[in-house]
Design an enzyme around this catalytic site. Structure first.
Site, short mmCIF file in Angstrom:
data_model
loop_
_atom_site.label_atom_id
_atom_site.label_comp_id
_atom_site.label_asym_id
_atom_site.label_seq_id
_atom_site.Cartn_x
_atom_site.Cartn_y
_atom_site.Cartn_z
N SER A 175 0.83 -1.21 0.00
CA SER A 175 0.00 0.00 0.00
C SER A 175 0.86 1.25 0.00
O SER A 175 1.98 1.25 0.53
CB SER A 175 -0.86 -0.03 1.26
OG SER A 175 -1.44 1.23 1.49
N TYR A 218 -1.86 -0.80 11.16
CA TYR A 218 -2.15 -1.44 9.86
C TYR A 218 -0.97 -1.21 8.90
O TYR A 218 -0.46 -2.14 8.28
CB TYR A 218 -3.45 -0.89 9.25
CG TYR A 218 -3.58 -1.17 7.76
CD1 TYR A 218 -3.81 -2.47 7.31
CD2 TYR A 218 -3.42 -0.15 6.81
CE1 TYR A 218 -3.88 -2.74 5.94
CE2 TYR A 218 -3.50 -0.41 5.46
CZ TYR A 218 -3.73 -1.71 5.03
OH TYR A 218 -3.80 -1.97 3.68
N LYS A 244 2.03 -3.79 6.94
CA LYS A 244 2.44 -3.82 5.53
C LYS A 244 3.95 -3.62 5.41
O LYS A 244 4.62 -4.30 4.63
CB LYS A 244 1.72 -2.73 4.74
CG LYS A 244 0.23 -2.94 4.58
CD LYS A 244 -0.07 -4.11 3.66
CE LYS A 244 -1.52 -4.53 3.69
NZ LYS A 244 -1.79 -5.81 3.05
#
Ligand code: NAD
Ligand code: UDP
Length: 349
Positions: free
Chosen positions: A129, A153, A157
């Site tokens: 992302s 979050y 990643k």
């Protein structure tokens, strides 16, 4: 072995981006097995993919943390690659329940990679992302920009990217394409599949479409004092079908590299975006122009953790994956509305 006989494991293939990618994988002649625990999706999405493609899909309901089941699947199938979408993605929830995110996303990916290694499957496409760029120092953002994140979050990643880099450094048989998505929006043009968020959407486009369909009263635009074209935040919105096609380009790239017996590509991070920024207000206006729907809105304070502007440099994807986005902001709005108006309650969980 030609493309047609190559089998791909799609983790999280029932979800928003995964379901659109299944369509493109099938259209490109790949065989697929979908693995998903349905924690954030509805099996109806796969039924619709079957309708669209006129093909039966092999689906296994399972969790990334279930090593026994994963091992069983890898013993039954000879996979060329894994496309790994499965993961939790709600930023706010990750702040409230970080361990849930580290366990599901990080530990789940460790499990998957271990099983892959054991079965000598070394080709991996990862859903990364733009969040790994944090608050970008320079725009457009290139893949070599420094990485940092602002929430759990995003850290899952980033940790997974570091882990994949270490893995590739340890063994050249690993080939990883880490696709850094910008802001995926839109839906398949059939209107049969699309984004179906749980509860009140956090993201802009589903919020806009739920206001338009009358489920929500008005959009709150978070901040109109950013140093941007009109003061509202700027993002690189990318149509989910273009994004899905980016995965096919990534796999084709892995196939070609394996067939040509070239040196391993190792860890290769690529931005998937359009390369241009659109402000929140511009998107709201485009939605009305594309669909005729009025979207009520009001300005409210900035949302914590938001950056002013974020858009991609997309040259690497063009040069190496031979991929670029083709659909514009009006296609994104039109297709979102097509899906939303035909399925006001999503897949009706
Ligand atoms: P999604 O929630 O619609 O799809 C994810 C799927 O993974 C769901 O079907 C869910 O049930 C499944 N899943 C989650 N944990 C699992 C587990 N432990 N075992 C098996 N299945 C599991 O999300 P999406 O929008 O399609 O995103 C796909 C991937 O892309 C995610 O990894 C996400 O972090 C990443 N991503 C998404 C965006 C975005 O804006 N949508 C942006 C950048 C990156
Ligand atoms: N946004 C907004 N109202 C909303 C949701 C989002 O104004 O209800 C803005 C948000 O502040 C950001 C942009 O829309 O500038 C994109 O937000 P989204 O959550 O969709 O994506 P991300 O923050 O991950 O880029």
């Amino acid at each position: 072995m030609g493309t047609a006989s190559k089998k791909i494991l799609v983790t999280g293939g029932v979800g928003y981006i995964g379901s659109h990618t299944c369509i493109e994988l099938i259209a490109s002649g790949y065989d697929i097995v979908v693995y998903d625990n349905l924690s954030n999706s509805n099996i109806e999405a796969i039924k619709r993919v079957e309708q669209i493609t006129d093909k039966e899909i092999e689906f296994v309901q399972g969790d990334l943390l279930d090593e026994t089941l994963l091992t069983q699947i890898f013993s039954q199938h000879q996979f060329f690659a894994v496309v790994h979408f499965a993961g939790l993605k709600a930023v706010g929830e990750s702040v409230a329940q970080p361990l849930k995110y580290y366990k599901n996303n990080v530990a789940g990916t460790v499990n998957l990679l271990e099983v892959m290694q054991h079965h000598q499957v070394f080709n991996f496409v990862f859903s990364s992302s733009a969040t790994v760029y944090g608050d970008p120092e320079q725009l457009p953002i290139t893949e070599t920009a420094p990485r940092s994140t602002t929430n759990p979050y995003g850290r899952t990643k980033l940790i997974i990217e570091y882990m994949l880099e270490d893995l590739c450094a340890s063994d050249p048989r690993w080939q990883v394409v880490s696709l850094r998505y910008f802001n995926p929006v839109g839906a398949h043009d059939s209107g049969k599949i699309g984004e179906d968020p749980n509860g009140i959407p956090n993201n802009l486009m589903p919020y806009i479409s739920q206001v338009a369909v009358g489920k929500l009263e008005k959009l709150r635009i978070f901040g109109n004092d950013y140093p941007t074209v009109d003061g509202t935040g700027v993002r690189d919105f990318i149509h989910v079908v273009d994004l899905a096609k980016g995965h096919i380009s990534a796999i084709d790239y892995l196939v070609k590299n394996s067939t040509d017996k070239k040196e391993s590509i190792g860890f290769f991070a690529v931005n998937l975006g359009t390369g241009s920024g659109t402000s929140v207000l511009q998107l709201v206006n485009a939605f009305t122009e594309a669909t005729g729907q009025i979207v009520n809105y009001e300005f409210s304070p900035r949302r914590a953790g938001d950056v002013a502007s974020c858009y991609a440099q997309v040259d690497l994807a063009e040069q190496n994956l031979n991929w670029q986005a083709h659909l514009d902001i009006y296609d994104m709005c039109k297709d979102t509305w097509h899906w939303q108006s035909q399925n006001p309650n999503g897949y009706e969980k």
